[in-house]
Motif scaffolding. Structure first.
Motif, PDB file in Angstrom:
ATOM      1  N   ARG A  90      -1.695  -4.302   6.528  1.00 56.44           N
ATOM      2  CA  ARG A  90      -2.252  -4.381   7.888  1.00 56.44           C
ATOM      3  C   ARG A  90      -3.370  -3.377   8.115  1.00 56.44           C
ATOM      4  O   ARG A  90      -4.134  -3.502   9.057  1.00 56.44           O
TER       5      ARG A  90
ATOM      6  N   TYR B 144      17.822  -2.731  12.811  1.00 60.41           N
ATOM      7  CA  TYR B 144      17.395  -2.725  11.406  1.00 60.41           C
ATOM      8  C   TYR B 144      18.422  -3.461  10.534  1.00 60.41           C
ATOM      9  O   TYR B 144      18.068  -4.327   9.733  1.00 60.41           O
TER      10      TYR B 144
ATOM     11  N   LYS C  69      17.963  -6.882   8.172  1.00 65.12           N
ATOM     12  CA  LYS C  69      18.199  -6.875   6.722  1.00 65.12           C
ATOM     13  C   LYS C  69      19.287  -7.883   6.335  1.00 65.12           C
ATOM     14  O   LYS C  69      19.273  -8.423   5.230  1.00 65.12           O
TER      15      LYS C  69
ATOM     16  N   ARG D 269      -5.853   2.186   4.282  1.00 61.97           N
ATOM     17  CA  ARG D 269      -4.699   2.486   3.419  1.00 61.97           C
ATOM     18  C   ARG D 269      -4.641   1.487   2.260  1.00 61.97           C
ATOM     19  O   ARG D 269      -4.299   1.851   1.131  1.00 61.97           O
TER      20      ARG D 269
ATOM     21  N   SER E 292      10.514   7.068   0.242  1.00 62.36           N
ATOM     22  CA  SER E 292       9.232   6.408   0.519  1.00 62.36           C
ATOM     23  C   SER E 292       8.649   6.975   1.805  1.00 62.36           C
ATOM     24  O   SER E 292       8.995   8.074   2.216  1.00 62.36           O
TER      25      SER E 292
ATOM     26  N   VAL F  93      15.523   5.317  -1.027  1.00 62.52           N
ATOM     27  CA  VAL F  93      14.292   5.666  -1.741  1.00 62.52           C
ATOM     28  C   VAL F  93      13.423   6.636  -0.933  1.00 62.52           C
ATOM     29  O   VAL F  93      13.247   6.462   0.284  1.00 62.52           O
TER      30      VAL F  93
ATOM     31  N   ASN G 100       8.089  -7.425   0.859  1.00 64.81           N
ATOM     32  CA  ASN G 100       8.505  -6.028   0.776  1.00 64.81           C
ATOM     33  C   ASN G 100       8.303  -5.253   2.086  1.00 64.81           C
ATOM     34  O   ASN G 100       9.096  -4.373   2.412  1.00 64.81           O
TER      35      ASN G 100
ATOM     36  N   ASP H 232      -1.095  -8.741   9.552  1.00 64.26           N
ATOM     37  CA  ASP H 232      -0.176  -7.953  10.363  1.00 64.26           C
ATOM     38  C   ASP H 232       1.063  -8.813  10.589  1.00 64.26           C
ATOM     39  O   ASP H 232       1.009  -9.824  11.300  1.00 64.26           O
ATOM     40  N   LEU H 233       2.161  -8.407   9.988  1.00 63.39           N
ATOM     41  CA  LEU H 233       3.386  -9.212  10.071  1.00 63.39           C
ATOM     42  C   LEU H 233       4.033  -9.151  11.460  1.00 63.39           C
ATOM     43  O   LEU H 233       5.005  -9.854  11.719  1.00 63.39           O
TER      44      LEU H 233
ATOM     45  N   ILE I  47       7.832   1.679  -2.059  1.00 59.72           N
ATOM     46  CA  ILE I  47       8.386   0.795  -3.096  1.00 59.72           C
ATOM     47  C   ILE I  47       7.379  -0.304  -3.461  1.00 59.72           C
ATOM     48  O   ILE I  47       7.217  -0.660  -4.625  1.00 59.72           O
TER      49      ILE I  47
ATOM     50  N   ASN J 235       0.815  -1.224   0.000  1.00 59.76           N
ATOM     51  CA  ASN J 235       0.000   0.000   0.000  1.00 59.76           C
ATOM     52  C   ASN J 235       0.844   1.267   0.000  1.00 59.76           C
ATOM     53  O   ASN J 235       0.307   2.368  -0.047  1.00 59.76           O
ATOM     54  N   SER J 236       2.164   1.126   0.050  1.00 62.51           N
ATOM     55  CA  SER J 236       2.985   2.315   0.257  1.00 62.51           C
ATOM     56  C   SER J 236       4.334   2.179  -0.432  1.00 62.51           C
ATOM     57  O   SER J 236       4.791   1.064  -0.720  1.00 62.51           O
TER      58      SER J 236
HETATM   59  N1  LIG Z   1      13.281   3.449   1.481  1.00 66.81           N
HETATM   60  C1  LIG Z   1      14.526   3.066   1.461  1.00 66.81           C
HETATM   61  O1  LIG Z   1      15.445   3.904   1.309  1.00 66.81           O
HETATM   62  C2  LIG Z   1      14.891   1.603   1.611  1.00 66.81           C
HETATM   63  C3  LIG Z   1      16.252   1.239   1.501  1.00 66.81           C
HETATM   64  C4  LIG Z   1      16.589  -0.104   1.612  1.00 66.81           C
HETATM   65  C5  LIG Z   1      15.596  -1.047   1.836  1.00 66.81           C
HETATM   66  N2  LIG Z   1      14.294  -0.663   1.961  1.00 66.81           N
HETATM   67  C6  LIG Z   1      13.287  -1.711   2.221  1.00 66.81           C
HETATM   68  O2  LIG Z   1      12.241  -1.607   1.282  1.00 66.81           O
HETATM   69  C7  LIG Z   1      11.040  -2.133   1.849  1.00 66.81           C
HETATM   70  C8  LIG Z   1       9.883  -1.201   1.573  1.00 66.81           C
HETATM   71  O3  LIG Z   1      10.071  -0.020   2.326  1.00 66.81           O
HETATM   72  P1  LIG Z   1       9.617   1.428   1.861  1.00 66.81           P
HETATM   73  O4  LIG Z   1      10.834   2.260   1.800  1.00 66.81           O
HETATM   74  O5  LIG Z   1       8.714   1.370   0.681  1.00 66.81           O
HETATM   75  O6  LIG Z   1       8.828   1.888   3.200  1.00 66.81           O
HETATM   76  P2  LIG Z   1       7.314   2.312   3.459  1.00 66.81           P
HETATM   77  O7  LIG Z   1       6.835   3.283   2.446  1.00 66.81           O
HETATM   78  O8  LIG Z   1       7.280   2.713   4.900  1.00 66.81           O
HETATM   79  O9  LIG Z   1       6.516   0.941   3.266  1.00 66.81           O
HETATM   80  C9  LIG Z   1       6.593  -0.077   4.212  1.00 66.81           C
HETATM   81  C10 LIG Z   1       5.368  -0.960   4.083  1.00 66.81           C
HETATM   82  O10 LIG Z   1       5.462  -1.993   5.063  1.00 66.81           O
HETATM   83  C11 LIG Z   1       4.216  -2.096   5.711  1.00 66.81           C
HETATM   84  N3  LIG Z   1       4.315  -2.658   7.058  1.00 66.81           N
HETATM   85  C12 LIG Z   1       5.056  -2.209   8.107  1.00 66.81           C
HETATM   86  N4  LIG Z   1       4.822  -2.967   9.179  1.00 66.81           N
HETATM   87  C13 LIG Z   1       3.915  -3.919   8.815  1.00 66.81           C
HETATM   88  C14 LIG Z   1       3.274  -4.982   9.480  1.00 66.81           C
HETATM   89  N5  LIG Z   1       3.487  -5.227  10.793  1.00 66.81           N
HETATM   90  N6  LIG Z   1       2.413  -5.755   8.797  1.00 66.81           N
HETATM   91  C15 LIG Z   1       2.160  -5.525   7.487  1.00 66.81           C
HETATM   92  N7  LIG Z   1       2.726  -4.522   6.796  1.00 66.81           N
HETATM   93  C16 LIG Z   1       3.594  -3.722   7.464  1.00 66.81           C
HETATM   94  C17 LIG Z   1       3.714  -0.669   5.789  1.00 66.81           C
HETATM   95  O11 LIG Z   1       2.347  -0.644   6.082  1.00 66.81           O
HETATM   96  P3  LIG Z   1       1.641   0.688   6.689  1.00 66.81           P
HETATM   97  O12 LIG Z   1       1.422   1.620   5.532  1.00 66.81           O
HETATM   98  O13 LIG Z   1       0.378   0.158   7.272  1.00 66.81           O
HETATM   99  O14 LIG Z   1       2.585   1.243   7.710  1.00 66.81           O
HETATM  100  C18 LIG Z   1       4.067  -0.207   4.377  1.00 66.81           C
HETATM  101  O15 LIG Z   1       3.068  -0.625   3.475  1.00 66.81           O
HETATM  102  C19 LIG Z   1      11.332  -2.370   3.327  1.00 66.81           C
HETATM  103  O16 LIG Z   1      11.558  -3.740   3.554  1.00 66.81           O
HETATM  104  C20 LIG Z   1      12.602  -1.577   3.574  1.00 66.81           C
HETATM  105  O17 LIG Z   1      13.394  -2.127   4.614  1.00 66.81           O
HETATM  106  C21 LIG Z   1      13.919   0.632   1.845  1.00 66.81           C
END
Ligand SMILES: NC(=O)c1ccc[n+]([C@@H]2O[C@H](COP(=O)([O-])OP(=O)(O)OC[C@H]3O[C@@H](n4cnc5c(N)ncnc54)[C@H](OP(=O)(O)O)[C@@H]3O)[C@@H](O)[C@H]2O)c1
Length: 308
Positions: free
Chosen positions: A66, A192, A196, A70, A227, A225, A120, A93-94, A46, A43-44
């Protein structure tokens, strides 16, 4: 003269930043008609951009989220942007093992295929605990996806050749796993990094276990990213990060490219269990390429989520 120097310096900085943010895009145009994709946290950020890209290729896309509101909003947006009505969401809910078990049961009852699983969802550096008393990063980022993938393996095998793509982060290199304290929850950034790193070992062991069974596994670093990960922090930090991310981080669409590449490209098949960045295989630090540690983590995770 002063004005000219300022303009030239600004132009130079702009070009350097643009060069730093350059990214490869997935060039494989393969369609995914008839294939089913499951994306956690779709939903958010990446995850949502990955969902749009795969829905555009004709896949049935299921977002595992979860938050109902959203998720609904994201499904509407993905349908509108991809012109694909075969997009839906299911609740999970993970941070709660019971929720993952219920979700998997419903998924296996309802869905006859699972061609691509994208692990993801993720939480950034936080120090909370999950409902099952795991540290939030380790519990959601690693254990939640570990349990989910294992419960969905029967469907992945039936749909083979299938793929499991897990989002990791190049920050894995700053920490090692401590098997005496897998639930380490002291310094947020380190928790974190460890989660990872666990994503990388998980991918390696999954690929090894599924060799010859048609399920392939890839770990992806999406780059840095812009995000919504800052939503877990204070307003001031969010404001500061907005500026930094605008300057140095890539868009969510660019961040999704390596995930899409691993989901569709044929060339990744020879790199089963591999780590990818910028749409190509990337080199891991030697300590992260350790089949012994990967197996040990798998067995420890089985015990923690009560799978064995
Ligand atoms: N952004 C970066 O720079 C970056 C860099 C390296 C790796 N990553 C990895 O890329 C992946 C995606 O992250 P993103 O940057 O796109 O972040 P994001 O926009 O915050 O998206 C994270 C997603 O995970 C969901 N989530 C969190 N806790 C959860 C739970 N308990 N159960 C189900 N869903 C849950 C969130 O849901 P809600 O909307 O409900 O909170 C959201 O949809 C992550 O694994 C992150 O570690 C990101």
């Amino acid at each position: 003269m002063y004005l000219l120097c300022t303009i030239l310096a600004a132009l130079f900085s702009f070009l350097v930043l643009k060069w730093m943010k350059r990214r490869n895009y997935c060039m494989d145009v393969k369609r995914l008609d008839g294939k089913t994709v499951l994306i956690t946290g779709g939903n958010s950020g990446i995850g949502k951009e990955t969902a749009v890209a795969l829905a555009l290729r004709g896949a049935r896309v299921i977002l595992a989220c979860r938050d109902e509101d959203r998720a609904r909003k994201a499904v509407r947006e993905i349908k509108a942007r991809s012109h694909n009505l075969n997009v839906l969401h299911m609740e999970v809910d993970l941070a709660n093992m019971k929720s993952i078990r219920e979700f998997s049961k419903t998924f296996l009852q309802k869905e006859k295929r699972l061609d691509i699983l994208i692990n993801n969802a993720g939480v950034p550096s936080v120090l909370n605990w999950t409902d099952d008393n795991f540290s939030m990063c380790f519990g959601v980022n690693h254990l939640g996806h570990f349990l989910l993938t294992n419960l969905l393996l029967p469907r992945l095998k039936e749909s083979s050749p299938s793929r499991v793509i897990t989002l990791t982060c190049s920050n894995y290199k700053y920490q090692r796993l401590d098997f005496q304290d897998l639930n380490y929850n002291l310094f947020p950034f380190f928790t974190y990094c460890r989660s990872k790193l666990a994503n990388i070992y998980f991918t390696q062991e999954l690929a090894r276990m599924m060799e010859g069974k048609g399920v392939m596994a890839y770990a992806v670093h999406p780059g840095y990213v812009q995000s919504n990960w800052t939503c877990h922090y204070s307003f001031l930090f969010q404001l500061l990060m907005k500026v930094i991310m605008f300057m140095f981080y890539v868009s969510c669409e660019a961040g999704a490219q390596t995930v899409v590449h691993c989901a569709v490209a044929d060339e990744v098949i020879t790199n089963n269990g591999g780590y990818f960045c910028d749409c190509k295989p990337a080199k891991l630090q030697a300590f992260a390429n350790d089949a012994g540690v990967a197996k040990k983590l798998w067995e420890a995770s089985e015990r923690l989520v009560k799978l064995a």
